[in-house]
Design an enzyme around this catalytic site. Structure first.
Site, PDB file in Angstrom:
ATOM      1  N   ASP A   1      21.999 -24.912   9.034  1.00 42.24           N
ATOM      2  CA  ASP A   1      22.532 -24.826   7.668  1.00 42.24           C
ATOM      3  C   ASP A   1      22.443 -26.204   7.030  1.00 42.24           C
ATOM      4  O   ASP A   1      22.141 -27.200   7.693  1.00 42.24           O
ATOM      5  CB  ASP A   1      23.994 -24.337   7.708  1.00 42.24           C
ATOM      6  CG  ASP A   1      24.541 -23.937   6.340  1.00 42.24           C
ATOM      7  OD1 ASP A   1      23.745 -23.744   5.403  1.00 42.24           O
ATOM      8  OD2 ASP A   1      25.776 -23.812   6.208  1.00 42.24           O
ATOM      9  N   HIS A   2      22.709 -26.260   5.731  1.00 40.17           N
ATOM     10  CA  HIS A   2      22.845 -27.521   5.016  1.00 40.17           C
ATOM     11  C   HIS A   2      24.313 -27.747   4.667  1.00 40.17           C
ATOM     12  O   HIS A   2      24.993 -26.821   4.211  1.00 40.17           O
ATOM     13  CB  HIS A   2      22.052 -27.499   3.709  1.00 40.17           C
ATOM     14  CG  HIS A   2      20.571 -27.510   3.892  1.00 40.17           C
ATOM     15  ND1 HIS A   2      19.720 -26.784   3.077  1.00 40.17           N
ATOM     16  CD2 HIS A   2      19.782 -28.142   4.790  1.00 40.17           C
ATOM     17  CE1 HIS A   2      18.468 -26.989   3.465  1.00 40.17           C
ATOM     18  NE2 HIS A   2      18.481 -27.807   4.501  1.00 40.17           N
TER      19      HIS A   2
ATOM     20  N   TYR B   1      25.464 -23.090   1.778  1.00 42.02           N
ATOM     21  CA  TYR B   1      25.181 -21.650   1.870  1.00 42.02           C
ATOM     22  C   TYR B   1      23.726 -21.368   2.227  1.00 42.02           C
ATOM     23  O   TYR B   1      23.095 -20.489   1.649  1.00 42.02           O
ATOM     24  CB  TYR B   1      25.555 -20.934   0.564  1.00 42.02           C
ATOM     25  CG  TYR B   1      26.916 -21.287   0.043  1.00 42.02           C
ATOM     26  CD1 TYR B   1      28.061 -20.992   0.783  1.00 42.02           C
ATOM     27  CD2 TYR B   1      27.081 -21.924  -1.183  1.00 42.02           C
ATOM     28  CE1 TYR B   1      29.323 -21.323   0.304  1.00 42.02           C
ATOM     29  CE2 TYR B   1      28.336 -22.251  -1.661  1.00 42.02           C
ATOM     30  CZ  TYR B   1      29.447 -21.948  -0.912  1.00 42.02           C
ATOM     31  OH  TYR B   1      30.701 -22.279  -1.378  1.00 42.02           O
ATOM     32  N   HIS B   2      23.214 -22.086   3.231  1.00 46.04           N
ATOM     33  CA  HIS B   2      21.829 -21.904   3.647  1.00 46.04           C
ATOM     34  C   HIS B   2      21.699 -21.601   5.139  1.00 46.04           C
ATOM     35  O   HIS B   2      20.897 -22.223   5.833  1.00 46.04           O
ATOM     36  CB  HIS B   2      21.015 -23.161   3.310  1.00 46.04           C
ATOM     37  CG  HIS B   2      20.961 -23.473   1.857  1.00 46.04           C
ATOM     38  ND1 HIS B   2      20.679 -24.745   1.371  1.00 46.04           N
ATOM     39  CD2 HIS B   2      21.138 -22.687   0.764  1.00 46.04           C
ATOM     40  CE1 HIS B   2      20.698 -24.723   0.051  1.00 46.04           C
ATOM     41  NE2 HIS B   2      20.972 -23.494  -0.338  1.00 46.04           N
ATOM     42  N   PRO B   3      22.450 -20.634   5.693  1.00 42.59           N
ATOM     43  CA  PRO B   3      22.278 -20.311   7.107  1.00 42.59           C
ATOM     44  C   PRO B   3      20.879 -19.755   7.359  1.00 42.59           C
ATOM     45  O   PRO B   3      20.330 -19.014   6.540  1.00 42.59           O
ATOM     46  CB  PRO B   3      23.363 -19.255   7.365  1.00 42.59           C
ATOM     47  CG  PRO B   3      23.623 -18.644   6.026  1.00 42.59           C
ATOM     48  CD  PRO B   3      23.448 -19.766   5.039  1.00 42.59           C
TER      49      PRO B   3
END
Length: 551
Positions: free
Chosen positions: A292-293, A466-468
């Site tokens: 993630d980020h 919100y980048h899983p």
């Protein structure tokens, strides 16, 4: 029993692309099963309302992580779209493809056929850019992208400050040169959110060979030995089965896809046995490699009343909404992340590893706290953390959400990069371009200076972007770290693919919607047996003196 040629599980960013591409010639019957419902809501379609659907259980699965030990035991929100369009219907609409060198890395990690030259034609195929196409950008695809108006003067100040701080200017962060400060594209067309549902699914739903069923919870993939034969799903309390003549395609996202694979018997054998699930195929890597980020909001008070804070009173919001309903323009037609940037945190980093989103307001991204004064902010965070997490079963029931653990900030480099984020952003905001606007530093605050102080601030205030991704890793079929091969096929299983952001070998440098749509486009060709287009010869930018200089 019903039969379709292809069954697609999930109407998210990649699933919508597949629904369109697999049904477009009329030869194949296609079924899409989506647990969420309609996306026809002003909160989804009006770009400026982006934080509202993210906070609505109707549209968001509402996952949370396990306590993160390096963030003081905080449980981190993990929103995922539960609606037609999936997360593309609740995201921030920032269109970033990733750095070209990300895809060179994918190739080196075992994803043969996924180099930049090989994926660029699919990015171009997908896109309909308002500013026109070129060797990097598309102008005749279905996904509409555009720039914001930059009417707010703070955007000009941000771009000028980046140049004053010595950074490059990028004419197009999705074109020849990602590195530098520049405008950000948004997935907006005609003033409306251009989700994957609006771009791909909605037009395709007119076809008689495409069926889309909402409020359908897929409970498991069915197998005959190692052959995927169909799925079971529940709708309106009734259990149903449907068979696939050709393939079952799992596009449930980086949380949903590994969860459903495991519940269906594909995954680490010890974990499945502990839950009493018969093993169909032992694949230890399912649910591992989760990435993630992280980012934080660097906020500064504004001395002039030029920020979006002026638009937050009820009358202004009513007028913005009315104008958008009547004309689909004005403040309601922007996500307001109209400028940003990509920089390197230090010398010796080959290509940009930090991303900025600039916002002419000081507020939380998810709307959980309201702006209290005129201010502006930069969202800033590292792009390629080496921290790795997992998605694991809580129970054998698909209805019980899985356990999600990102292991955020578990590597020493994560802390070094976050400290650089604080100091480099502070330097940008100190440039003359912001002199007339710059008030006090709201967050982190002038008192946060030492490494220890920055680390404590990060532990308390860092947020997910919100980048899983990456939890069903794509790679060589003989690599034990792989879940799918470079054609998206689940290793050791027949007629089953995963096509979504979970198959990324490693996370890209930027927001994930654009590369996820590209994945859908590219694997649609693979599923249909079409030859890929010729690789693009477009050159890849790299700073000539990256080994010696940070900028």
């Amino acid at each position: 029993m019903e039969e379709f040629d292809y069954i697609i599980i999930g109407a998210g960013s990649a699933g919508c692309v597949l629904a369109d591409r697999l049904s477009e010639d009329g030869r194949n019957s296609v079924l899409v099963l989506e647990h969420g419902g309609s996306d026809r809501s002003i909160y989804i379609q009006m770009p400026t309302a982006l934080s509202i659907p993210m906070n609505m259980p109707r549209y968001n699965w509402g996952f949370q992580s396990e306590p993160e030990p390096h963030l003081g035991g905080r449980r981190m929100a993990t929103p995922r779209g539960k609606v037609l369009g999936g997360s593309s219907s609740i995201n921030g609409m920032v269109y970033v493809r990733g750095n070209p060198l990300d895809f060179e890395r994918w190739r080196d990690e075992g994803a043969s056929g996924w180099s930049y030259g090989e994926v660029l034609p699919y990015f171009r195929r997908a896109e309909r850019r308002a500013a026109g196409g070129n060797e990097y950008r598309g102008d005749s695809g279905q996904l509409q992208t555009c720039y914001g108006t930059l009417r707010n003067p703070l955007h000009a100040a941000w771009l000028r400050a980046g140049e004053q701080a010595g950074y490059l200017h990028s004419d197009d962060v999705n074109g020849a040169q990602q590195e530098g400060f520049g405008r950000l594209d948004m997935t907006v067309g005609g003033g409306r959110r251009c989700s994957a549902a609006n771009a791909y699914l909605r037009p395709a739903m007119r076809r008689p060979n495409l069926a889309v069923r909402t409020h359908a919870m897929v409970t498991r993939i069915e197998f005959d030995g190692a052959l995927a034969t169909g799925v079971r799903y529940r709708v309106a309390g009734a259990e149903r089965s449907v068979q696939a003549r050709r393939e079952v395609i799992l596009s449930a996202g980086s949380i949903g896809s590994p969860h459903l694979l495991k519940v269906s018997g594909v995954g680490p054998p010890d974990e499945l046995a502990a839950q009493g699930i018969p093993v169909v195929r032992a694949l230890p890597a399912v649910g591992e490699n989760l990435q993630d980020h992280l980012e934080f909001y660097f906020q500064v008070a504004c001395k002039e009343p030029v920020t979006l804070y002026s638009a937050l009173n009820p009358l202004s919001q009513f007028l913005i909404g009315l104008r958008w309903l009547l004309r689909h323009d004005g403040l309601g037609a922007s996500n307001h992340f109209e400028t940003g940037g990509f920089i390197r945190s230090r010398a010796g980093i080959r290509y940009a590893n930090l991303q900025f989103h600039f916002l002419p307001m000081a507020v939380s991204y998810d709307g959980s706290s309201l702006a209290k004064e005129h201010g502006f902010q930069a969202h800033i965070g590292p792009m390629r953390s080496q921290s790795r997490g997992w998605v694991r079963l809580r129970s054998p029931r698909i209805e019980d959400p899985p356990r999600i653990f990102f292991n955020y900030m578990s590597q020493p480099e994560d802390w070094e990069e976050m400290r650089a984020c604080v100091r480099l952003t502070r330097e940008v905001f100190a440039q003359p371009a912001f002199d007339r606007y710059r008030g006090r530093e709201i967050q982190p605050g002038d008192a946060v200076q030492t490494d220890a102080q920055i680390d404590e601030f990060i532990r308390r205030k860092v947020e997910t972007a919100y980048h899983p991704s990456c939890s069903c890793r794509m790679g060589a079929a003989d690599d034990p770290r792989s879940v799918v091969d470079p054609r998206g096929r689940v290793i050791g299983v027949e007629r089953l693919r995963v096509v979504d952001s979970s198959i990324m070998p490693s996370i890209t440098t930027g927001n994930l919607n654009a590369p996820t749509i590209m994945i859908g486009e590219k694997l649609a060709d693979a599923i249909l047996g079409r030859a890929p287009p010729a690789p693009s010869p477009a050159p890849i930018f790299q700073a000539a003196d990256w080994e010696r200089r940070q900028r």
